[in-house]
Design an enzyme around this catalytic site. Structure first.
Site, short mmCIF file in Angstrom:
data_model
loop_
_atom_site.label_atom_id
_atom_site.label_comp_id
_atom_site.label_asym_id
_atom_site.label_seq_id
_atom_site.Cartn_x
_atom_site.Cartn_y
_atom_site.Cartn_z
N ARG A 113 8.57 7.53 7.07
CA ARG A 113 8.06 8.28 5.91
C ARG A 113 7.30 9.56 6.28
NH1 ARG A 113 5.07 6.93 2.38
NH2 ARG A 113 6.36 7.61 0.65
N TYR A 141 9.24 12.65 4.69
CA TYR A 141 8.65 13.21 3.46
C TYR A 141 7.33 13.89 3.70
CZ TYR A 141 11.53 9.23 1.86
OH TYR A 141 12.52 8.30 1.68
N TYR A 156 9.27 0.56 2.32
CA TYR A 156 10.04 1.63 2.97
C TYR A 156 9.54 1.87 4.39
CZ TYR A 156 11.29 2.09 -1.91
OH TYR A 156 11.69 1.81 -3.20
N PRO A 168 10.27 -2.65 -10.03
CA PRO A 168 9.29 -2.12 -9.08
C PRO A 168 9.55 -2.58 -7.65
CG PRO A 168 8.37 -4.00 -10.25
CD PRO A 168 9.76 -3.81 -10.79
N GLY A 169 9.36 -1.69 -6.71
CA GLY A 169 9.48 -2.04 -5.29
C GLY A 169 8.17 -1.75 -4.59
N ARG A 170 7.92 -0.45 -4.38
CA ARG A 170 6.74 0.01 -3.65
C ARG A 170 5.43 -0.59 -4.18
NH1 ARG A 170 6.58 5.31 -1.45
NH2 ARG A 170 8.19 5.83 -2.96
N GLY A 176 9.29 2.63 -9.71
CA GLY A 176 8.76 3.94 -9.40
C GLY A 176 7.25 4.10 -9.42
N CYS A 199 11.61 11.48 21.10
CA CYS A 199 11.77 12.87 21.55
C CYS A 199 12.09 13.82 20.41
CB CYS A 199 12.83 12.92 22.63
SG CYS A 199 12.29 11.95 24.04
N1 LLP Z 1 15.19 1.23 -9.16
C1 LLP Z 1 16.02 2.19 -8.68
C2 LLP Z 1 17.28 2.45 -9.35
C3 LLP Z 1 15.64 2.91 -7.53
O1 LLP Z 1 16.45 3.86 -7.07
C4 LLP Z 1 14.40 2.62 -6.88
C5 LLP Z 1 14.00 3.35 -5.68
C6 LLP Z 1 13.61 1.61 -7.43
C7 LLP Z 1 14.02 0.94 -8.56
C8 LLP Z 1 12.30 1.21 -6.81
O2 LLP Z 1 11.40 2.25 -6.79
P1 LLP Z 1 9.88 2.00 -6.35
O3 LLP Z 1 9.24 1.09 -7.37
O4 LLP Z 1 9.90 1.37 -5.02
O5 LLP Z 1 9.29 3.35 -6.32
N2 LLP Z 1 12.17 5.79 0.69
C9 LLP Z 1 11.34 6.43 -0.30
C10 LLP Z 1 11.49 5.79 -1.66
C11 LLP Z 1 12.93 5.74 -2.16
C12 LLP Z 1 13.06 5.10 -3.51
C13 LLP Z 1 14.47 4.90 -3.87
N3 LLP Z 1 14.70 4.24 -5.12
C14 LLP Z 1 9.90 6.43 0.18
O6 LLP Z 1 9.63 5.92 1.26
O7 LLP Z 1 9.02 6.98 -0.49
#
Ligand code: LLP
Length: 417
Positions: free
Chosen positions: A310, A314, A370, A272-274, A238, A342
């Site tokens: 995105r 959002y 994403y 972590p992802g983003r 997150g 469109c």
């Molecule tokens: N762990 C869980 C259980 C999650 O649901 C998520 C993201 C993560 C980890 C990774 O979160 P991050 O570090 O990437 O924030 N599509 C949206 C973001 C959706 C996130 C969903 N869950 C966007 O483009 O902002």
């Protein structure tokens, strides 16, 4: 990511984006391997000697080469579907390094995860726990589990990506978690290993995360006293990145704050992802037309909401940079950067000042997370290629989709044709 003008030409890690566009066409996603590696290493290093596992959230960008880059560095993986599990395994990663999250795991997905031997299933409901026990019994293999707690804490982020409030579908309340741990402890097919929480994405303040982790640690301690010893605390992912003027905490600052509330005998799992891939990628797009409408100037480009959802979904802000530095006296335009799809919601950026003409290349910044992962074929648009910049130069890691592939599995004939 090193993304800067070199002699007036925007380059990623020294590779001019104009060259990438000339080789692979537009639209096109471009990622920096060095940047991804640096972000992962920043997480890893922040834990110092504390037991930890950084499980990259595959949903942010599931390109096999990117998963492989992280696998090489010793990452674990956070997955949310059977498809993501197969992608991770395809890169040679060990199933035991995988954490399986998600509210809607099907029986088939659970059976596959148990058979493959995933490291932990993060459970989001009583019904799911029962399904996992059934799958484990059928496979004659006890399943490692953690309960995902919903701490009812406001993460202060966009409502669509907020997950830790009681009105969200995620996790279970503390009381129910207590009950589920007792149930799991009593089952010979379930092995409680940890406790998990994840309160949202694109978080820019530490306090809500720390509060949530404090709660799950207290639960772990309480369970320990009751004879249910857990090994790990999964603090979720997150951490936000900088799209515009956000000031997210540094990785080290967040990890330090979390370690301060988790006793050292627990392994800390993070998802972590983003924050690993987001700022490590751009979406390259070319200007097709300039259109002066009554109320607005539109820069119509060849990327669209199907490539980068995105902004439409959002109202997210992504910086747009010209790939060739405009002359100091170039005429700038107040404009919206829009795609050919469109829908009036098909915009990549609104209310910008840009000096552009048709044919110019633009880079939509911070598109590594994403971006492609949420791309679709809306308007029968093939998804863009993905290019990885490595020390040796740019390499295609996913080819541009072809329209023929989109139609391959469909029927164009009726029974009575
Ligand atoms: N762990 C869980 C259980 C999650 O649901 C998520 C993201 C993560 C980890 C990774 O979160 P991050 O570090 O990437 O924030 N599509 C949206 C973001 C959706 C996130 C969903 N869950 C966007 O483009 O902002």
């Amino acid at each position: 990511m090193q993304c800067q003008y070199v002699n007036g030409v925007l380059a990623v890690d020294g590779v001019p984006l104009e060259d990438v566009a000339a080789r692979f066409g537009t639209p096109c996603f471009v990622y920096s391997r060095a940047a991804i590696e640096a972000r992962f290493r920043a997480y890893d290093a922040a834990f110092g000697t504390r037991a930890h596992r950084v499980c990259y959230a595959v949903k942010a960008n599931d390109n096999l080469s990117i998963v492989r880059v992280l696998e090489r560095l010793g990452a674990g993986f956070d997955i949310v579907s059977g498809g993501e599990l197969e992608r991770v395994l395809a890169t040679g990663a060990a199933a035991s390094d995988v954490v399986f999250s998600g509210v809607g795991k099907t029986a088939a997905e659970i059976a596959r995860a148990v058979a493959a031997g995933v490291g932990c299933l993060n459970v989001e409901s009583a019904a799911e726990l029962a399904r996992i026990a059934d799958a484990a019994a059928a496979a004659n293999r006890p399943a490692p589990i953690a309960i995902r707690v919903n701490p009812d804490i406001d993460a202060g982020t966009h409502p669509y990506i907020s997950t830790g409030l009681k009105e969200n579908k995620f996790g279970v309340p503390l009381d129910e978690a207590r009950r589920l741990y007792r149930e799991a402890h009593a089952s010979r097919w379930l092995e409680p290993r940890g406790v998990a929480c994840h309160i949202g994405s694109q978080l820019t303040s530490i306090a809500p995360v720390v509060d949530a982790v404090r709660e799950v640690v207290a639960l772990a301690e309480e369970l320990d006293a009751a004879g249910i010893a857990l090994e790990h605390i999964d603090v979720g992912g997150g951490l936000g990145i900088r799209y515009q003027d956000e000031q997210p905490p540094a990785i080290g600052t967040l990890v330090e704050a979390l370690l301060a509330v988790v006793p050292a005998r627990y392994t800390v799992v993070m998802e972590p992802g983003r924050s690993i891939v987001g700022e490590s990628g751009v979406l390259l797009t070319r200007v097709e037309y300039l259109k002066a409408a009554a109320a607005r100037n539109f820069v119509i480009v060849d990327a669209a909401m199907n490539d980068l959802l995105r902004p439409a979904l959002y109202d997210a802000w992504h910086e747009v940079r010209p790939c060739r530095e405009p002359a100091a006296d170039a005429v700038t335009l107040d404009c919206d950067v829009v795609g050919p799809v469109c829908e009036s919601g098909d915009f990549l950026a609104r209310g910008r000042r840009l000096a552009v003409v048709p044919g110019d290349l633009l880079a939509v910044m911070s598109a590594g997370a994403y971006g492609f992962a949420m791309a679709s074929n809306y308007n029968a648009r093939p998804r863009p290629p993905e290019v990885l910049i490595e020390a040796e130069g740019a390499r295609l890691v996913r080819a541009r989709e072809q329209v023929g592939e989109l139609m391959r599995d469909e029927l164009a004939r009726l029974r009575d044709d």
